[in-house]
Design an enzyme around this catalytic site. Structure first.
Site, PDB file in Angstrom:
ATOM      1  N   GLU A  57     -16.624 -40.500  47.976  1.00 39.86           N
ATOM      2  CA  GLU A  57     -17.806 -39.644  48.050  1.00 39.86           C
ATOM      3  C   GLU A  57     -17.410 -38.191  48.288  1.00 39.86           C
ATOM      4  O   GLU A  57     -16.470 -37.920  49.025  1.00 39.86           O
ATOM      5  CB  GLU A  57     -18.676 -40.065  49.236  1.00 39.86           C
ATOM      6  CG  GLU A  57     -19.346 -41.391  49.032  1.00 39.86           C
ATOM      7  CD  GLU A  57     -20.108 -41.839  50.268  1.00 39.86           C
ATOM      8  OE1 GLU A  57     -20.801 -42.853  50.171  1.00 39.86           O
ATOM      9  OE2 GLU A  57     -20.022 -41.163  51.315  1.00 39.86           O
TER      10      GLU A  57
ATOM     11  N   CYS B  67     -17.690 -31.320  51.333  1.00 37.16           N
ATOM     12  CA  CYS B  67     -17.097 -32.289  52.238  1.00 37.16           C
ATOM     13  C   CYS B  67     -16.361 -33.287  51.347  1.00 37.16           C
ATOM     14  O   CYS B  67     -17.002 -33.985  50.552  1.00 37.16           O
ATOM     15  CB  CYS B  67     -18.218 -32.951  53.020  1.00 37.16           C
ATOM     16  SG  CYS B  67     -17.610 -34.223  54.074  1.00 37.16           S
TER      17      CYS B  67
ATOM     18  N   CYS C 151     -10.847 -46.234  55.012  1.00 36.26           N
ATOM     19  CA  CYS C 151     -10.063 -45.652  56.114  1.00 36.26           C
ATOM     20  C   CYS C 151      -9.510 -46.781  56.967  1.00 36.26           C
ATOM     21  O   CYS C 151     -10.187 -47.784  57.206  1.00 36.26           O
ATOM     22  CB  CYS C 151     -10.932 -44.737  56.971  1.00 36.26           C
ATOM     23  SG  CYS C 151      -9.999 -43.934  58.305  1.00 36.26           S
TER      24      CYS C 151
ATOM     25  N   CYS D  14     -12.956 -46.820  63.202  1.00 38.58           N
ATOM     26  CA  CYS D  14     -13.894 -46.345  64.232  1.00 38.58           C
ATOM     27  C   CYS D  14     -15.212 -47.111  64.058  1.00 38.58           C
ATOM     28  O   CYS D  14     -15.733 -47.206  62.942  1.00 38.58           O
ATOM     29  CB  CYS D  14     -14.116 -44.846  64.100  1.00 38.58           C
ATOM     30  SG  CYS D  14     -12.561 -43.927  64.181  1.00 38.58           S
TER      31      CYS D  14
ATOM     32  N   CYS E 274     -18.459 -45.620  62.345  1.00 32.91           N
ATOM     33  CA  CYS E 274     -18.283 -44.891  61.084  1.00 32.91           C
ATOM     34  C   CYS E 274     -18.415 -45.817  59.876  1.00 32.91           C
ATOM     35  O   CYS E 274     -17.779 -46.875  59.813  1.00 32.91           O
ATOM     36  CB  CYS E 274     -16.913 -44.219  61.086  1.00 32.91           C
ATOM     37  SG  CYS E 274     -16.433 -43.563  59.479  1.00 32.91           S
TER      38      CYS E 274
ATOM     39  N   CYS F 245     -19.227 -39.936  54.826  1.00 32.06           N
ATOM     40  CA  CYS F 245     -18.664 -40.822  55.833  1.00 32.06           C
ATOM     41  C   CYS F 245     -19.462 -40.787  57.112  1.00 32.06           C
ATOM     42  O   CYS F 245     -19.983 -41.771  57.577  1.00 32.06           O
ATOM     43  CB  CYS F 245     -17.231 -40.402  56.125  1.00 32.06           C
ATOM     44  SG  CYS F 245     -16.655 -40.817  57.752  1.00 32.06           S
TER      45      CYS F 245
HETATM   46  N1  SAH Z   1     -11.128 -39.254  59.670  1.00 32.10           N
HETATM   47  C1  SAH Z   1     -11.412 -37.942  60.074  1.00 32.10           C
HETATM   48  C2  SAH Z   1     -12.297 -37.175  59.117  1.00 32.10           C
HETATM   49  C3  SAH Z   1     -13.412 -37.923  58.472  1.00 32.10           C
HETATM   50  S1  SAH Z   1     -14.720 -38.394  59.549  1.00 32.10           S
HETATM   51  C4  SAH Z   1     -11.990 -37.938  61.480  1.00 32.10           C
HETATM   52  O1  SAH Z   1     -12.319 -39.004  61.980  1.00 32.10           O
HETATM   53  O2  SAH Z   1     -12.069 -36.855  62.054  1.00 32.10           O
HETATM   54  C5  SAH Z   1     -15.520 -36.845  59.879  1.00 32.10           C
HETATM   55  C6  SAH Z   1     -16.302 -36.820  61.171  1.00 32.10           C
HETATM   56  O3  SAH Z   1     -17.462 -37.660  61.083  1.00 32.10           O
HETATM   57  C7  SAH Z   1     -15.516 -37.300  62.376  1.00 32.10           C
HETATM   58  O4  SAH Z   1     -15.711 -36.436  63.466  1.00 32.10           O
HETATM   59  C8  SAH Z   1     -16.146 -38.643  62.633  1.00 32.10           C
HETATM   60  O5  SAH Z   1     -15.954 -39.074  63.955  1.00 32.10           O
HETATM   61  C9  SAH Z   1     -17.580 -38.373  62.297  1.00 32.10           C
HETATM   62  N2  SAH Z   1     -18.428 -39.536  62.095  1.00 32.10           N
HETATM   63  C10 SAH Z   1     -18.113 -40.671  61.463  1.00 32.10           C
HETATM   64  N3  SAH Z   1     -19.177 -41.525  61.462  1.00 32.10           N
HETATM   65  C11 SAH Z   1     -20.179 -40.890  62.118  1.00 32.10           C
HETATM   66  C12 SAH Z   1     -21.515 -41.242  62.448  1.00 32.10           C
HETATM   67  N4  SAH Z   1     -22.020 -42.412  62.101  1.00 32.10           N
HETATM   68  N5  SAH Z   1     -22.266 -40.344  63.125  1.00 32.10           N
HETATM   69  C13 SAH Z   1     -21.765 -39.153  63.476  1.00 32.10           C
HETATM   70  N6  SAH Z   1     -20.515 -38.755  63.188  1.00 32.10           N
HETATM   71  C14 SAH Z   1     -19.716 -39.622  62.520  1.00 32.10           C
HETATM   72 FE1  SF4 Z   2     -11.663 -43.050  59.592  1.00 28.62          FE
HETATM   73 FE2  SF4 Z   2     -14.258 -42.818  59.986  1.00 28.62          FE
HETATM   74 FE3  SF4 Z   2     -12.603 -42.985  62.083  1.00 28.62          FE
HETATM   75 FE4  SF4 Z   2     -12.631 -40.754  60.563  1.00 28.62          FE
HETATM   76  S1  SF4 Z   2     -14.312 -41.542  61.825  1.00 28.62           S
HETATM   77  S2  SF4 Z   2     -10.848 -41.889  61.309  1.00 28.62           S
HETATM   78  S3  SF4 Z   2     -13.052 -41.668  58.555  1.00 28.62           S
HETATM   79  S4  SF4 Z   2     -12.948 -44.589  60.569  1.00 28.62           S
END
Ligand code: SAH
Ligand code: SF4
Length: 349
Positions: free
Chosen positions: A93, A106, A113, A117, A120, A337
């Site tokens: 995306e 973005c 990934c 997390c 996410c 994401c």
């Molecule tokens: N992997 C990297 C970059 C991609 S995620 C990282 O984790 O930083 C980009 C941002 O979106 C990160 O700060 C992540 O924690 C946040 N994020 C992911 N899922 C989310 C959600 N459901 N609500 C709010 N922020 C989210």
């Molecule tokens: Fe990966 Fe999502 Fe965690 Fe970023 S927030 S490291 S994209 S699992």
């Protein structure tokens, strides 16, 4: 192994390829400009390149626009998400956000990934593969091409789409170098934000390389007990080690760091977490972005209420830690994401 596209090649590699085809030296610069200044979608459009050579180039190193699987535009019209389907079937995306004069992308660095997390959407789907340099660059060129007819340009990029940029370190940084090349796409390094979940050795490497691109660290919790629950990789590199690497980065580069914090109701938005965060960050050259969680299908957490967000921010301020609360926009299209619009806006300050 997929065939390399022209976007995978550095200028030197392109020069070598053309030299091997018996081409004069100036040819590489010509092709480079078609790619990175005129954004042509395919080799056939390179008008001043002889036809025979265009055919040879297409065979050696093809250039094809990323195939669009679907597109969505937010109800306010300012945010557009494109889902691309790569030739091997993987989906990625990319999101375009129009905000004032900025045109922020973005972009994704991986399909899926590996970090898992829990909150996410990408983490919930697991890891498929790294993106190549060309696939990272092509996302940007797609939108540069789309914006060009109205005289608009990509002004900012955040690596906050699918994937963990520092897990795909070499390709991500090579793509950054490509996009900031003054003879090519020529975007300022300060306009590209790298976001990481906190891969400690990679943060140190990034600091050692004195990279000009801003860094954001996704902290989301200030105690290991809490962070372990949200971010599995915290067990590998716990908070103290992440913070050590962050301090190292600030010392080495003199640059301000950003911390990302998705506020989850009654989970990481408590007074205790705010205080623990205040203590952790007190005195560090940094800023915190507070973003109410965007709910995802695989996680039961809810966004913090306005009152809880305000209380969290007030508590941080008591420790002298600056923060900004981001409103959620473009949420109706689940932009990326982390439904990323807010983070994107924040990274541009
Ligand atoms: N992997 C990297 C970059 C991609 S995620 C990282 O984790 O930083 C980009 C941002 O979106 C990160 O700060 C992540 O924690 C946040 N994020 C992911 N899922 C989310 C959600 N459901 N609500 C709010 N922020 C989210
Ligand atoms: Fe990966 Fe999502 Fe965690 Fe970023 S927030 S490291 S994209 S699992």
């Amino acid at each position: 192994m997929q065939q390399q596209s022209l976007y995978d090649l550095s200028f030197d590699e392109l020069s070598q390829l053309l030299a091997d085809m018996g081409e004069p030296k100036f040819r590489a610069q010509q092709v480079w400009e078609w790619l990175y200044q005129k954004y042509v979608p395919d080799v056939a459009a390179m008008a001043n390149v002889p036809k025979g050579l265009r055919e040879k180039l297409t065979t050696a190193s093809p250039l094809a626009p990323l195939p669009i699987a679907s597109e969505q535009i937010s109800s306010d019209g300012f945010t557009k998400k494109v889902l691309f389907q790569l030739p091997d079937g993987q989906f990625i995306e990319t999101v375009l956000m129009r905000y004032d004069k900025r045109r922020t992308l973005c972009i994704s660095t991986q399909a899926g990934c590996a970090m898992g997390c829990v909150f996410c959407a990408t983490g919930q789907m697991g890891f498929f593969r790294h993106l190549s340099v060309g696939e990272i660059v092509a996302q940007v060129l797609h939108f540069a091409r789309e914006l060009a007819p109205t005289g608009e340009h990509v002004t900012n990029i955040v690596m906050m789409g699918m994937g963990e940029p520092l897990h795909n370190y070499t390709n991500t940084m090579t793509a950054v170098d490509r996009l900031t090349d003054p003879t090519g796409f020529n975007l300022g390094a300060r306009k590209i934000t790298i976001s990481t979940v906190g891969l400690v050795p990679a943060i140190r490497r990034y600091a050692d390389e004195q990279r000009q691109t801003p860094l954001a660290v996704s902290l989301h919790a200030a105690t290991d007990e809490e962070r372990d629950k949200l971010i599995p990789v915290n067990r590998r590199w716990p908070i103290a080690e992440v913070l050590d690497a962050c301090r190292y980065y600030v010392e080495k580069t003199g640059r301000r760091l950003t911390f990302e914090w998705a506020l989850i109701a009654h989970e990481n938005d408590t007074r205790e977490q705010a205080q623990a965060l205040g203590k952790l960050l007190h005195g560090l050259l940094c800023h915190v972005n507070l973003i109410p969680l965007n709910p995802t299908a695989g996680y039961g957490g809810q966004p913090s209420s306005r009152e809880r967000v305000a209380a969290f921010q007030a508590e941080l301020a008591r420790y002298g830690v600056s923060s900004t609360v981001r409103v959620r926009r473009g949420i109706d299209i689940q932009a990326g994401c982390g439904q990323l619009r807010d983070r994107v806006v924040s990274s541009e300050q």
